[in-house]
Write a protein that holds these residues in place. Structure first.
Motif, short mmCIF file in Angstrom:
data_model
loop_
_atom_site.label_atom_id
_atom_site.label_comp_id
_atom_site.label_asym_id
_atom_site.label_seq_id
_atom_site.Cartn_x
_atom_site.Cartn_y
_atom_site.Cartn_z
N PRO A 28 0.86 -1.40 0.06
CA PRO A 28 -0.04 0.01 0.07
C PRO A 28 0.76 1.34 -0.18
N LEU A 29 1.90 1.28 0.84
CA LEU A 29 2.81 2.40 0.76
C LEU A 29 3.26 2.75 -0.67
N HIS A 30 3.99 1.60 -1.10
CA HIS A 30 4.54 1.87 -2.38
C HIS A 30 3.38 2.22 -3.26
N ALA A 80 10.28 -0.11 4.25
CA ALA A 80 9.76 -1.19 3.58
C ALA A 80 8.59 -0.71 2.81
N ASP A 81 8.53 -1.02 1.60
CA ASP A 81 7.43 -0.51 0.83
C ASP A 81 5.98 -1.13 1.01
N ASP A 82 5.97 -1.76 2.24
CA ASP A 82 4.68 -2.12 2.79
C ASP A 82 4.53 -1.77 4.13
N ALA A 83 5.31 -0.77 4.63
CA ALA A 83 5.25 -0.22 5.89
C ALA A 83 3.93 0.38 6.33
N ALA A 84 3.60 -0.17 7.38
CA ALA A 84 2.33 0.21 8.12
C ALA A 84 2.02 1.59 8.22
N ALA A 85 0.75 2.17 7.78
CA ALA A 85 0.41 3.53 7.98
C ALA A 85 0.41 3.95 9.22
N PRO A 86 0.58 5.29 9.80
CA PRO A 86 0.28 5.47 11.06
C PRO A 86 -1.26 5.97 11.25
N PRO A 87 -1.77 6.08 12.57
CA PRO A 87 -3.04 6.08 12.93
C PRO A 87 -3.62 7.56 12.06
N LEU A 115 10.44 5.21 -9.33
CA LEU A 115 10.75 6.41 -8.26
C LEU A 115 10.51 6.31 -6.94
N ALA A 116 9.25 5.67 -6.84
CA ALA A 116 8.69 5.45 -5.40
C ALA A 116 9.53 4.31 -4.60
N ALA A 117 10.12 3.23 -5.47
CA ALA A 117 10.90 2.37 -4.76
C ALA A 117 12.11 2.91 -4.47
N ARG A 118 12.78 3.79 -5.22
CA ARG A 118 14.04 4.46 -4.87
C ARG A 118 13.91 5.48 -3.75
N LEU A 119 12.92 6.21 -3.54
CA LEU A 119 12.66 6.79 -2.43
C LEU A 119 12.31 6.26 -0.98
N LEU A 169 6.33 14.20 1.01
CA LEU A 169 7.49 14.43 2.04
C LEU A 169 6.81 13.92 3.26
N ARG A 170 5.63 14.17 3.67
CA ARG A 170 4.79 13.95 4.97
C ARG A 170 4.48 12.50 5.03
N LEU A 171 4.16 11.99 3.92
CA LEU A 171 3.81 10.30 3.71
C LEU A 171 5.20 9.73 4.21
N LEU A 172 6.41 10.19 3.72
CA LEU A 172 7.43 9.46 3.99
C LEU A 172 8.00 9.59 5.52
N ILE A 173 8.00 10.92 5.90
CA ILE A 173 8.22 11.32 7.41
C ILE A 173 7.36 10.57 8.35
N GLU A 174 5.83 10.46 8.30
CA GLU A 174 5.37 10.05 9.21
C GLU A 174 5.24 8.49 9.00
N HIS A 175 5.47 7.66 8.08
CA HIS A 175 5.78 6.27 7.90
C HIS A 175 7.09 5.90 8.63
N HIS A 176 8.20 6.83 8.64
CA HIS A 176 9.30 6.57 9.39
C HIS A 176 9.20 6.71 11.07
N THR A 177 8.69 7.79 11.23
CA THR A 177 8.36 8.43 12.53
C THR A 177 6.97 8.82 12.88
N PRO A 178 6.13 8.06 13.31
CA PRO A 178 4.53 8.67 13.25
C PRO A 178 4.37 9.88 14.07
#
Length: 576
Positions: free
Chosen positions: A4-6, A36-43, A25-29, A259-268
Motif C-alpha cells: 500500500p505505501l509503495h 519497507a514498501d509495505d510499511a504500516a500507515a500511522p493512525p 521512483l517510489a521504490a528508490r525514495l 514528504l509528509r507520507l515518508l516522514i510519518e511512516h518513518h516516525t509516526p
C-alpha cells in the motif's frame, strides 16, 4: 503481494512527474528513507500534541557564553529556566550558511562549527522536541551543489531552476525587490538562475527528481538525530513554471504530501509545518485534507493582534477569528505574534484596507520600526513586512503614541495567543521582553536584525534575577501564564472555540475541552480604558463554580459584572 505505501507513493509521484516511471521512483525514495514498501500507515487524524505543548523559537547562538559553544549554552538556559515552560524548541537554521542569518544553507548535513555539533543538537532533542528548518526552496550560491552547477558536474549540475530573460515572468509572485534572475557564468556558458529571495539564495529545481531524492535523504538524516518537527521554509514557491505566478502550484502541494507520507511512516509522532507567509485563504490550503501540513502558521494573527491593541478596536481580529475553520483532528494552527522575521503584511490582505495598513505602518515607524518591501508583478514596490521588536511595537497607541501601558499591553497580547485554538509559539525575544536592537541592525545593514539580538548569558541572568527589571517582569509573568495554560484541557490545540460578541473594546472567545468537562471564557480588554463585562451576557452556567484562572478570583454573582482594567484579561473556567 500488497504494497500500500509503495502504491500510494507511486500514485502521488505520477501527478508530479507524469513522464517518469513513478513505481521505480517510489521504490528508490523508499530505499533512501529506509522504509519497507509495505510499511504500516500511522493512525489517521492523530494529534501529536496537547495543551501542554508550547514552542520556543530561537537561533542556536541567541544565548551566548564566553568559551562555550552556543548550543551548549542554549541547553543550559533551557534546563535552568524553561524546562517546565516549553516542550518544543524551534532551532532556526544551525547549518553552515553564507547569508540571511542561516537561511542560505551551504551544507544541509553539517552543523555550523561556531554553534556546536550534531551531538549538541541531539542533546537538546533528548530533552525537548526539536523543530528544524528544512530550507527546501533554495540553497546558497556558495554551496558545493552550486559550485558543481557552474562546473556542470553532479551532484548539482541540474539541481537549480533556470529561465531566460526573454521568458514571460510577469505573473511571478515574490516577497522581494531584487532581480528574479541572476546571470551565472558556467563551464558551458552563461545561464540565468531563479532567485526568489536574493542573489545568494538560488532556487532548487524539483522538476529534477534527483533533488527530491536528495531531500528525502536529508530528512532521514535529521530524523536519525532526533528531530521530530520539520518546518518547510518558503515552501509555497517550491515548484516554478514560466508563465505562471510560480506560487502555490499543484506540484508543490503534491510534494508536501509526498514528504509528509515518508516522514510519518518513518516516525509516526513527527509533525510537518509549512511556512507560507501569504494571505489567509491561501495559507489555509496547506492543511490539504489533513494530508499536507500537520500544522500551519497563523500568519494573520501577529498584524491583526498588534493592530487591535494599538487601535483599541477588535473588529478585524474578531472578523478574522470567526472566519477561521476549526482544524481537523490531526491538524492544527501554530499561533505566534513575533518571530525572527518581521510582522508580515500580506496576511492582512482582505482583512485590513489600505488606509488601515498605512496607519499601522506609521504607528510602528513611530515606535522605531522599519518597513521592508516586495515587488509586485506590475513592477510596483509594496510594504511586505514591519521590522520591530514586539515589546516596542506595543509601547503605545496609534492615536496617542507611547504611554505607560506598554507592559500590560504586551502581556495582554500573549494572553490572547496562549488561549487561542492551536499551539502557542514564543519567540525568545518576546519571552525576554527584548527591545529594538538598532546597533545590530546598523552592523548588518538589514532591517530584520532589529529583532535578532544576541544575549550574553551572564548579563541575561542578572536581568532576569532583578525584580525591578522589565525583562524579569515579562519573563516571570509569561512563564506563570504558560504554566496555567498547560493544565487546562479546554486549551488543547483542537478544543472547541467560538467567538464572543462583546463589543469592539472587549475581545473574547470560548473554549471547551474535547470531553466537554471544562469551559473557559477568555475575555480581554484591548483598550487603555476600564471596561465592564456583563456576566449575564456571556451566559455562565449557574450550576457550575466559576473562577478566573489568571487572578484566582471566584465569580459568585453570575447576574452581575466584572471590571477589567486596561489590557487586563480573564480566563473564566468552571474547573481549576
Amino acid at each position: 503481494m500488497t504494497r500500500p505505501l509503495h502504491h500510494k507513493l507511486a500514485t502521488m509521484l505520477g501527478v508530479v512527474y507524469p513522464e517518469l516511471d513513478a513505481p521505480a521512483l517510489a521504490a528508490r525514495l523508499l530505499e533512501t528513507m529506509g522504509l519497507a514498501d509495505d510499511a504500516a500507515a500511522p493512525p489517521a487524524h492523530q494529534n501529536n500534541w496537547d495543551e501542554s505543548d508550547v514552542m520556543l523559537i530561537t537561533y542556536a547562538d541567541t544565548v551566548q557564553s564566553a568559551g562555550e559553544k552556543p548550543l551548549k549554552t542554549l541547553l543550559r538556559f533551557l534546563d535552568d529556566c524553561l524546562s517546565d515552560t516549553v516542550s518544543v524548541v524551534h532551532l532556526l537554521p544551525f547549518f553552515p550558511y553564507s547569508s540571511d542569518d542561516g537561511f542560505s544553507v551551504m551544507d544541509y548535513l553539517a552543523v555550523n562549527e561556531s554553534h556546536g555539533d550534531w551531538e549538541d543538537v541531539e542533546a537538546i532533542a533528548r530533552r525537548y522536541k526539536v523543530m528544524s528548518d528544512l530550507v527546501i526552496n533554495h540553497m546558497s550560491a556558495r554551496s558545493r551543489w552550486f559550485e558543481n552547477f557552474k562546473k556542470r558536474i553532479d551532484p548539482g549540475k541540474d539541481y537549480f531552476f533556470e529561465a531566460r530573460p526573454g521568458d514571460d515572468l510577469s505573473a511571478v509572485v515574490r516577497p522581494r525587490t531584487s532581480p528574479l534572475l541572476n546571470a551565472v557564468q558556467t563551464e558551458d556558458g552563461e545561464r540565468y538562475v531563479w532567485c526568489t529571495f536574493s542573489e545568494d539564495q538560488v532556487d532548487l529545481n524539483f522538476a529534477n527528481p534527483e533533488v527530491l531524492n536528495e531531500f528525502v535523504g536529508i530528512i532521514r538524516y535529521y530524523l536519525e538525530r532526533g528531530i521530530t518537527y520539520f518546518r518547510m521554509d518558503a515552501v509555497a514557491f517550491l515548484w516554478k513554471e514560466v508563465g505562471t505566478p510560480s506560487i502555490h502550484l499543484q506540484q508543490t502541494h503534491e510534494l508536501i504530501k509526498i514528504l509528509r507520507l515518508l516522514i510519518e511512516h518513518h516516525t509516526p509522532e513527527c509533525v510537518v509545518i509549512t511556512e507560507t507567509n501569504v494571505p489567509n485563504r491561501e495559507n489555509l490550503t496547506y492543511l490539504g485534507n489533513a494530508n499536507e501540513a500537520h500544522v500551519i502558521y497563523n500568519f494573520s494573527l501577529p498584524p491583526l493582534l498588534i493592530n487591535t491593541l494599538v487601535t483599541g478596536n477588535c473588529r478585524h481580529l474578531k472578523t478574522w477569528l470567526m472566519s477561521m475553520p476549526p482544524a481537523q483532528m490531526g491538524t492544527t494552527y501554530l499561533n505566534f505574534i513575533a518571530s525572527h522575521d518581521g510582522v508580515g503584511l500580506r496576511p492582512t490582505d482582505g482583512l485590513l484596507d489600505e488606509d488601515e495598513k498605512q496607519r499601522l505602518i506609521n504607528t510602528m515607524e513611530s515606535f522605531g520600526g522599519k518597513v521592508s518591501y516586495r515587488r509586485t508583478p506590475d513592477g510596483k514596490d509594496q510594504p511586505y513586512e514591519m521590522n520591530i521588536a514586539l515589546f516596542d511595537a506595543l509601547k503605545g497607541t496609534a492615536e496617542k503614541g507611547a504611554d505607560h501601558w506598554q507592559m500590560q499591553r504586551f502581556i495582554c497580547a500573549h494572553t490572547v495567543m496562549l488561549a487561542l485554538e492551536g499551539i502557542p509559539a514564543f519567540y525568545i525575544h518576546s519571552l525576554l521582553g527584548t527591545e529594538n536592537d538598532y546597533d545590530r541592525m546598523e552592523n548588518t545593514g538589514r532591517f530584520r536584525s532589529i529583532n535578532r539580538a544576541q544575549c550574553q548569558i551572564d548579563r541575561l541572568e542578572t536581568q532576569l534575577a532583578d525584580p525591578q527589571n522589565h525583562h524579569h517582569r515579562v519573563f516571570n509573568e509569561l512563564k506563570r501564564l504558560i504554566a496555567i495554560r498547560r493544565r487546562q484541557p479546554a486549551f488543547h490545540p483542537n478544543a472547541t472555540q467560538f467567538t464572543l460578541h462583546l463589543g469592539l473594546q472587549l475581545f473574547g472567545f470560548w473554549r471547551q475541552s474535547m470531553r466537554r468537562d471544562q469551559s473557559i471564557f477568555c475575555i480581554h480588554n484591548i483598550t487603555s480604558e476600564t471596561q465592564e463585562v456583563s456576566l449575564a451576557e456571556i451566559n455562565l452556567i449557574g450550576t457550575d463554580h466559576w473562577q478566573d484562572l489568571i487572578s484566582g478570583m471566584a465569580v459568585n454573582d453570575l447576574s452581575g459584572s466584572i471590571t477589567l482594567k486596561p489590557y487586563q484579561s480573564v480566563w473564566l473556567s468552571n474547573r481549576d
